[in-house]
Design an enzyme around this catalytic site. Sequence first.
Site, PDB file in Angstrom:
ATOM      1  N   LYS A   1       4.056   0.740  -5.294  1.00 17.18           N
ATOM      2  CA  LYS A   1       2.864   0.157  -4.676  1.00 17.18           C
ATOM      3  C   LYS A   1       1.740  -0.047  -5.690  1.00 17.18           C
ATOM      4  CE  LYS A   1      -0.322   1.093  -0.822  1.00 17.18           C
ATOM      5  NZ  LYS A   1      -0.569   2.066   0.260  1.00 17.18           N
TER       6      LYS A   1
ATOM      7  N   GLU B   1      -6.108   1.066   5.543  1.00 14.46           N
ATOM      8  CA  GLU B   1      -5.613   2.413   5.856  1.00 14.46           C
ATOM      9  C   GLU B   1      -6.670   3.297   6.520  1.00 14.46           C
ATOM     10  OE1 GLU B   1      -3.930   3.543   2.083  1.00 14.46           O
ATOM     11  OE2 GLU B   1      -2.322   2.071   2.311  1.00 14.46           O
TER      12      GLU B   1
HETATM   13 MG    MG Z   1      -1.183   7.038   2.222  1.00 16.06          MG
END
Ligand code: MG
Length: 606
Positions: free
Chosen positions: A70, A168
């Site tokens: 990522k 997030e």
């Molecule tokens: Mg995370």
Amino acid sequence: MTQTIGIDLGTTNSVAAYMKDGRPEIIPNLEGEALTPSVVAFARDQRRWVGRVAKAQAVANPLRTVFSIKRQMGRVAPEAGAGEQIVSSIKRHMGSDHVLTIDGRAYTPVDISAMILEKLKADAQAYLGRKVERAVVTVPAYFNDGQRRATRDAAALAGLEVVRLVNEPTAAALAYGLDIEQAHTILVWDLGGGTFDVSVLELGDGVFEVKAVNGNTRLGGDDYDERMAALLAERFAQQWQVDLTASPESRRMLRDLAERAKIRLSTEAQAPVTLPRAFGRGARCEVTVTREAFEAATADLTEQLEAPARAALADAGIDPVELDRVVLVGGMTRVPAVRRLVRRITGLEPYGHIDPDQVVALGAAVQAGVLDGGLRHVTLVDVTPLSLGIETLGGLFGRVIDRNTPIPTSRSRLFTNARDNQTVVDVHVLQGERELAADNMTLGTFSLSDITPQPRGEAKIEVAFDIDANGIIHVLATDLQTDASRRILVEPAGAPRREEIEAALAESRARMDSDRRRREEIEAGIRAENLLRAADDMLGKASGTESVETFAGAADVAAAAVREALAGGNGENIGVAAKELENCLKALQAALRKAAAFLATQGQAA
Ligand code: MG
Ligand code: ADP
């Protein structure tokens, strides 16, 4: 329309969740776990592993195992090697992007991420028993356009349409229902495996706005693991004269031991660490690390968390006393020293009661539910689309109601106990057409307890299926000797739609052989990995008599061979190595029992 699921595509771990009866729930992977390590491994025979198995074989295959992809999403750039090399070269080439070449094939970070998403999707389909084509995927709040686009591309490659990308921290706030609660100013503290993100969110008009983000993309659990690894290496060198920093294999193993010790210290004051014998030249080497020592060795890391948090608050123009809530995200926020720091900075008791490593995926599922409009399709079926039954001995599928039976209908079958004096039976309700329970879709599970203890095959347990006109399935299990019974209800929301059933049937026919092979391979991998864990456990305890030591040594060698076989990827070799390990463990178990019995008689004599 199929249900949209939520996905947290993490640097270290990825998690999927969905809405069930209006509440977010985790979708366990095929291994039965909530977290899928974001690790992809290329075995030497083209086989690919994703998740737990990939992580487990990394010791034997460190250069062809990809971690933390990522970090490179959406960056543009030249080339690199694989495994450890990649990770270190990335550290040097931040801001440039990578293509990794394995066996002459080039893979971009998008390709690797797609492999992780593919597994999440496949496992979700298996678990939910229906097609999954749409997802809400979370990304760090600071991800730029390119990184967001790369995330969408990876999902598309995996056959997932991203209906929305959600930040997030926003997802975490949604999981806690802070939008409904009308908590206006929120600090989200996310310390994961490789990154630290602090976000200040403000709720307005039912929508969270990210007011400020700060953090450190080079600071996370991995750094703590590294410190712990250094501590351990030093102690093993001092106390046992073993050098664990010599090879990539021993370094990887050291990191695994370090991570486990770190996790243990989150709940305990000290952690004993035992070396696999293969690395200790056959001897049983153990050292102990205390929480105190670990905190001392990582104090500077924890200190580095403070400045970004204060900066985020300052950028948002918010004084800590104005915060309504503080939310903890990321596995590393279970570390007591980290929690202490959060409390000290914010003056608040942080929210951490939803598993910090699952909270983002759960929030993504909440968002998915909102986007699906909360309109759940109540399917009115006139026949049972697929056969219904329960799992029976040996993992077989015991049909109770055949496919295409008109509803409403009810039918029952008698089952019996698989073991002598069994007092609990677990009823695993399934639907599907395959012969093995594992190949069908789980509708639910429950246990019937307090069964009269009887020899194997003597108990009479009636399992009755009752499907009403709305397609709701009631399953009732009754011990005919005592009349004790338990029932569960399977909601129609769990029933697949017509076209999906057709598609699933067609696909299962077309893919029957390859499906079966693939499943067998995966299962062999999982079995091998489970054995490795059992071996670790047992070896941790194995000391004492000479015969215990001998068998432990053999088991340790066999465990290394299993890791090696997993790295090789060949299903047959894995099976052979696993079998050997199993035998070694049995022998070790017997030796342990003998040793214990011997000790007991010694005790009596004394
Ligand atoms: Mg995370
Ligand atoms: P990411 O968001 O980077 O994918 P996670 O939120 O899953 O990562 O966090 C992973 C990190 O959390 C790892 O470093 C792992 O070792 C650590 N971790 C998980 N559980 C615990 C625990 N109980 N105590 C300490 N650290 C933990």
